[in-house]
Design an enzyme around this catalytic site. Sequence first.
Site, PDB file in Angstrom:
ATOM      1  N   GLY B 141      74.261  34.751  -5.533  1.00 42.11           N
ATOM      2  CA  GLY B 141      74.051  33.331  -5.840  1.00 42.11           C
ATOM      3  C   GLY B 141      72.611  33.054  -6.265  1.00 42.11           C
ATOM      4  N   CYS B 257      69.283  31.288   6.289  1.00 42.72           N
ATOM      5  CA  CYS B 257      70.254  30.204   6.515  1.00 42.72           C
ATOM      6  C   CYS B 257      70.387  30.007   8.019  1.00 42.72           C
ATOM      7  CB  CYS B 257      71.585  30.500   5.849  1.00 42.72           C
ATOM      8  SG  CYS B 257      72.314  32.052   6.366  1.00 42.72           S
TER       9      CYS B 257
END
Lengths: 190, 329
Positions: B141, B257
């Site tokens: 990504g 994250c």
Amino acid sequence: MQIKEEGLEKFKKIIYAEIAKLFGKEALRLIRRLGYNIILLGRGNNVYEAFLVNNELKELLSIMKKINIQNPFSIGLFVGTIIENKSNIAFKVGLDLMEYLAQQLRRNIVIVSDDAAKLFLYGRDILLNSIIKILPPISYLTVIANKELEILGIAKPLVNLETFIREGRRGNIVALKNVVDKGWYLRKGG
Amino acid sequence: MINIMELLRSISIDREAIELSIEYGISPYMAKRYIELFSYKGAISFLNTIRLGLKKSIRCNTLKISCNELLRKIKDRMVVKQTPWVPYGFWILKSKVNIGATPEYLLGYYYIQGVASMLPPLILNPKPGERVLDMCAAPGGKTTQLAQIMENKGSILALDVDRTRMRALRSNISRLGVRNVVTLLLDARKIVGVGEKFDKVLVDAPCTGEGLLPLIPERGRSRSLYDMYVLMKLQYELLKSAILVTKKGGVIVYSTCSIAPEENEFIVNLILKEYSGKIELVDISFYGEKGLTEIYGLKLNSELERCLRLYPHIHRTEGFFICKLRKKV
């Protein structure tokens, strides 16, 4: 995967000849103009993957070579696969290169109806009736696109498309066999 | 690092933490830390996002299509809203279709990506022509977003250690029309021998994923304090390696994250100490909260407030931590 350097010229010749068959010499001029080089990565059992790389990527590879790391997984633009056996060398062109050259050169493209485009993405073949237009010359492998000229995959013509279209022939016969389509990204792409 | 573990072990699990852990299906040590981090009320608000989930979002791939054109194509099937901080990021408010199986997805016009995870490449801000290292790249990504920002010019070295995820990375590179990436199955810590070669480095480090609890609630039970310790060592080593391969004057973005200070501020704090005078933190002027400078009764480097924190219950994104460091000339 190891970078193959020995005998590279022989393989390059085959790849360039195939590209010229598919998109004409103009494709080779385009590749040269963009400063792309071909790199081969060995996958074992005499199978190699070919990639087009620019000078910056080549430079990166030479940096990696300094610490003896020369086994990229992929690099630049995927060109296709080469299989070498005792009697011959076969080259199977990849979708990435076909898409890139079709978009740049606007040739060797078959444009199909919306319904056919959807079905093609599910791995189906193309019927003669579904062809809206062709952008010749059409080669032994051609690029399938929808009405908006979005590339959907590669197919193998089973009839002489240019003659059929010129003569206005229609029918529900299979005119193009699906070789690879972008539904692959869902089915196998990970 | 050992001291940090001792500190964490010393945090006593009280009744409040146990009650929260049972109610929200998370480990007691996590519940206790969330109370420390947010207060009891804040912890409940954070944990409620596990039940509410998060809106999905997509990144329009401008290498293949303009965002206006993409919006025109999907407007009959999806209702989207542009995110305030990423010009090509869109929340999916409503969708009649599976957004991972549309023709536009297959054609590489967008990538399904959390809004917070679009920020590290944006903050790294590589220029076309630069040489960039993405240390933990798969499934791609952020790598493909870096290529998008660089307009497919220059070069990106994308490393990862997981062969299966590497295939996904390659598939995404192909689908999104990226042409300036070398992917390599390699532990990024082994790259230090190349020397100071990269203009920009992204360390999106493997983490406990505590910021993803609203999306993957199982993480609340599946990770232990020991897992965190192992990851902290890895994060520290990765960031150290990043510093060694970045050119002088070059920029490193460290992100996870996770909302855990142990995986974020503590790591950067250690690095700032070790490379004192050689690296500096750069302000990130983005929507979000400042980095922590004090937690669990420990005072950290005050510069850490230049980092960025995003929380699901406040910013409606995945929980994320981002820090931007510059190697001094």
